[in-house]
Design a protein around this motif. Structure first.
Motif, PDB file in Angstrom:
ATOM      1  N   LEU A  79       0.866  -1.035  -0.099  1.00 45.28           N
ATOM      2  CA  LEU A  79       0.022   0.163  -0.054  1.00 45.28           C
ATOM      3  C   LEU A  79       0.801   1.275  -0.051  1.00 45.28           C
ATOM      4  CD1 LEU A  79      -3.244   0.340  -0.049  1.00 45.28           C
ATOM      5  CD2 LEU A  79      -2.941   0.819   2.482  1.00 45.28           C
ATOM      6  N   VAL A  80       2.105   1.235   0.811  1.00 44.66           N
ATOM      7  CA  VAL A  80       3.026   2.351   0.737  1.00 44.66           C
ATOM      8  C   VAL A  80       3.420   2.546  -0.545  1.00 44.66           C
ATOM      9  CG1 VAL A  80       4.983   3.283   1.601  1.00 44.66           C
ATOM     10  CG2 VAL A  80       3.324   2.265   3.364  1.00 44.66           C
ATOM     11  N   ARG A 106      12.156   8.893   1.619  1.00 44.61           N
ATOM     12  CA  ARG A 106      13.083   7.923   1.027  1.00 44.61           C
ATOM     13  C   ARG A 106      13.364   6.805   2.038  1.00 44.61           C
ATOM     14  NH1 ARG A 106      17.628  11.626  -2.037  1.00 44.61           N
ATOM     15  NH2 ARG A 106      16.330  11.855  -3.862  1.00 44.61           N
ATOM     16  N   ILE A 107      13.566   6.782   3.136  1.00 47.87           N
ATOM     17  CA  ILE A 107      13.940   5.712   3.961  1.00 47.87           C
ATOM     18  C   ILE A 107      12.735   4.999   4.314  1.00 47.87           C
ATOM     19  CG2 ILE A 107      14.622   5.067   6.435  1.00 47.87           C
ATOM     20  CD1 ILE A 107      16.466   7.485   6.111  1.00 47.87           C
ATOM     21  N   SER A 108      11.487   5.531   4.406  1.00 47.70           N
ATOM     22  CA  SER A 108      10.526   4.792   4.825  1.00 47.70           C
ATOM     23  C   SER A 108      10.134   3.816   3.506  1.00 47.70           C
ATOM     24  CB  SER A 108       9.292   5.557   4.940  1.00 47.70           C
ATOM     25  OG  SER A 108       9.380   6.574   5.899  1.00 47.70           O
ATOM     26  N   LEU A 109      10.052   4.506   2.371  1.00 43.35           N
ATOM     27  CA  LEU A 109       9.795   3.837   1.095  1.00 43.35           C
ATOM     28  C   LEU A 109      11.075   2.787   0.856  1.00 43.35           C
ATOM     29  CD1 LEU A 109       7.913   4.087  -1.380  1.00 43.35           C
ATOM     30  CD2 LEU A 109       9.552   5.436  -2.373  1.00 43.35           C
ATOM     31  N   ALA A 129      10.004  -0.036   3.407  1.00 39.86           N
ATOM     32  CA  ALA A 129       8.681  -1.000   2.786  1.00 39.86           C
ATOM     33  C   ALA A 129       9.193  -1.664   1.452  1.00 39.86           C
ATOM     34  CB  ALA A 129       7.557   0.273   2.307  1.00 39.86           C
ATOM     35  N   PHE A 130       9.728  -1.153   0.933  1.00 41.01           N
ATOM     36  CA  PHE A 130      10.437  -1.924  -0.331  1.00 41.01           C
ATOM     37  C   PHE A 130      10.974  -3.249   0.178  1.00 41.01           C
ATOM     38  CE2 PHE A 130      14.029  -2.759  -3.210  1.00 41.01           C
ATOM     39  CZ  PHE A 130      13.100  -3.434  -4.588  1.00 41.01           C
ATOM     40  N   VAL A 131      12.172  -3.094   0.926  1.00 44.19           N
ATOM     41  CA  VAL A 131      12.805  -4.199   1.527  1.00 44.19           C
ATOM     42  C   VAL A 131      11.898  -5.335   2.228  1.00 44.19           C
ATOM     43  CG1 VAL A 131      14.740  -5.181   3.211  1.00 44.19           C
ATOM     44  CG2 VAL A 131      14.985  -3.053   1.644  1.00 44.19           C
ATOM     45  N   LEU A 132      10.940  -4.770   3.036  1.00 43.59           N
ATOM     46  CA  LEU A 132      10.023  -5.773   3.936  1.00 43.59           C
ATOM     47  C   LEU A 132       9.316  -6.449   2.739  1.00 43.59           C
ATOM     48  CD1 LEU A 132       9.024  -3.709   6.878  1.00 43.59           C
ATOM     49  CD2 LEU A 132      10.135  -5.928   6.897  1.00 43.59           C
TER      50      LEU A 132
END
Ligand code: HEM
Ligand code: FES
Lengths: 250, 252
Positions: free
Chosen positions: A39-40, A80-83, A86-89
């Protein structure tokens, strides 16, 4: 005493040693993580597209928009860090889930049939993997400017950005136009956007389901939303690439 | 009618299995699929062979014992029908049918078309019940249940635990089964005291048994002989998240 004793059975009382890890490791826990991180990323993809559609306006707009984003400083980094998290998870958990599912299915049928599973839903792992490659390429291409295509990573005087104090700006407009003049790059972007369309056409509906929101009356709307969003993202992004490739924007 | 059967034969869980071909001759259209197999088995036994092993009990679609995949479809692809209630009139003379056991890592083949479905029982044991001290019977109307909930609980309660959802799932997931059981009890007042622990325990047992997880393709819903809706899985996802959050806060 004759009150009904709840949670009386011993098996009902077991609490795992670490409850957070128990959630993270469980099938549905992982699904929640995939859905929330998905979703993010969907949110990002939509905002990113809307921002980029400014390529159809005079160059000043998209350059000013880019300058504005850059000026956010720490806030930009927070995004950027949140994204990235999210991407890695998302990637780790989807790979784990896919592997668990393969093991769980065991031996395949000699004669296999499918009733209602869509092609998009059955190829999520593959569309995802190619997207992974695309995302890496895309960052190298436009964010870092390491892919040597024409006019890439243009730092030049961009008076359109309206920033007199710092005239040396990332000329995004020029960078995009230069980037997509290369047909190989454009085709790779188009194919990737096609896969993103497929990924989202199942993913958004899937998210609605995983988050426990797909009630009976919402089942159809969730599917339409999923297709609609998938196609909107594809058409919007493809329009940018094609418009540049065929010289409508130059 | 005459048919060609390609049947999965496997001596026991250790031996490798393979497809063998049989001719099903002079099958009446009114026979059920299992009766057709009975006839074929008679022929095999008369010829001195080992009959095809398959499971059945009630043969009226209520016990959930019969289990086989026909041409890739769990229970044969007739909507809302167990294979014991599937009749030969739905097939054509000369058809070739591939018959296989339920496939899932959590359902090891015992023999031929018989698989071990104890994993489903252990999921029930982990939380698919309500704990009550039995006393004298309560007045039937003493416990108010909203009509909507009682209807939904009845829909879920239809699950006969046959495992077709697992067999049809591309991921060998038992979540339709699990969600029906969790939903059934979670919708009724008697199920409330243990609601959160139940869903946590049952999901954990489900995972431990080696069932896969739902990728929201709903193949299960399409083959379920009781037409359990995939929206019970929606409810399961919601219930599990709520229960996990409560557990995290120490409130379960
Ligand atoms: C632009 C980047 C991406 C976006 C916007 C995105 C979005 C989504 C969404 C919304 C879902 C549905 C969540 C759910 O299951 O409920 C999903 C699922 C999934 N994604 Fe992604 N994703 C992206 C990148 C990737 C990548 C790089 C992979 C690589 C492995 C991947 C693999 C998967 C898989 C395997 C699923 C599970 C599908 C299923 O449950 O059927 N995705 N994604
Ligand atoms: S034998 Fe009981 S449901 Fe088929």
């Amino acid at each position: 005493m004759s009150t009904a004793a709840a949670a009386d059975a011993p098996s009902m009382r077991a609490v795992p040693p670490n409850r957070l890890i128990a959630f993270y490791r469980s099938s549905i826990g992982k699904k929640w993580i995939v859905a929330l991180t998905g979703l993010v990323m969907v949110g990002f993809v939509v905002v990113h597209l809307i921002g980029n559609l400014q390529i159809f306006l005079p160059p000043a707009y998209i350059n000013a928009y880019a300058a504005k984003l850059k000026s956010l400083g720490p806030v930009l980094w927070l995004f950027r860090i949140s994204l990235f998290a999210a991407f890695v998870l998302h990637v780790i958990n989807t790979i784990q889930l896919s592997r668990m599912n393969r093991v769980a299915k065991g031996e395949r049928y000699v004669k296999e049939a499918t009733v209602q599973a869509t092609v998009a839903s059955r190829t999520m792992f593959y569309s995802g993997l190619i997207l992974l490659a695309f995302i890496i390429f895309h960052i190298l291409h436009f964010t870092l400017g390491w892919i040597p295509t024409e006019n890439i990573h243009v730092m030049d005087y961009a008076p359109e950005a309206g920033n007199a104090k710092d005239p040396l700006l990332h000329n995004v407009w020029k960078m995009l136009v230069g980037g997509f003049r290369n047909p190989f790059v454009s085709v790779f972007y188009l194919v990737s956007m096609g896969l993103l369309c497929m990924h989202l056409s199942h993913g958004v509906e899937s998210t609605v389901q995983t988050l426990g929101l797909r009630t009976k009356p919402l089942a159809r709307p969730a599917r339409y939303l999923s297709w609609g969003l998938g196609w909107a993202v594809f058409l919007g992004n493809a329009a940018i690439v094609l418009a540049i490739l065929f010289g409508f924007i130059k | 009618m005459n048919l060609t059967l390609k049947v999965w034969r496997q001596k026991d869980s250790k031996s490798p299995g393979r497809i063998e071909t049989y001719a099903a001759k002079n099958i009446p259209e009114s026979a059920s699929f299992l009766e057709m197999l009975d006839i074929v088995n008679e022929d095999i036994m008369h010829a001195g062979g080992e009959p095809i092993m398959f499971e059945s009990d009630c043969r009226e679609g209520i016990c959930g014992t019969c289990s086989m995949v026909i041409n890739g479809y769990a229970h044969g692809g007739q909507r809302g029908t167990t294979v014991c209630q599937l009749h030969m009139r739905h097939f054509k003379d000369g058809d070739e049918l591939t018959i296989e056991p339920w496939r899932a890592a959590a359902f090891p083949v015992v023999r031929d078309l018989v698989v071990n479905r104890s994993g489903l029982d252990r999921i029930i044991q982990s939380g698919g019940y309500v704990s009550v001290r039995t006393g004298s019977a309560v007045d039937g109307n003493a416990l108010p249940v909203p009509k909507k909930n009682s209807d939904l609980a009845m829909d879920a309660a239809q699950c006969i635990g046959c495992g077709a959802c697992v067999a049809a799932c591309k991921n060998g997931s038992a979540m339709l089964f699990l969600s029906a059981k969790v939903g059934h009890l979670g919708l009724l007042p008697q199920g409330q005291p243990e609601r959160h622990r139940r869903v946590l325990n049952m999901v954990r047992q489900h995972d431990q048994e080696g069932f896969g997880n739902c990728t929201n393709q709903y193949e299960c819903e399409a083959v379920c002989p009781k037409e359990i809706s995939s929206t019970f899985i929606t409810r399961l996802n919601r219930d599990y998240a709520v229960a996990s959050a409560r557990e995290l806060l120490g409130a379960v």
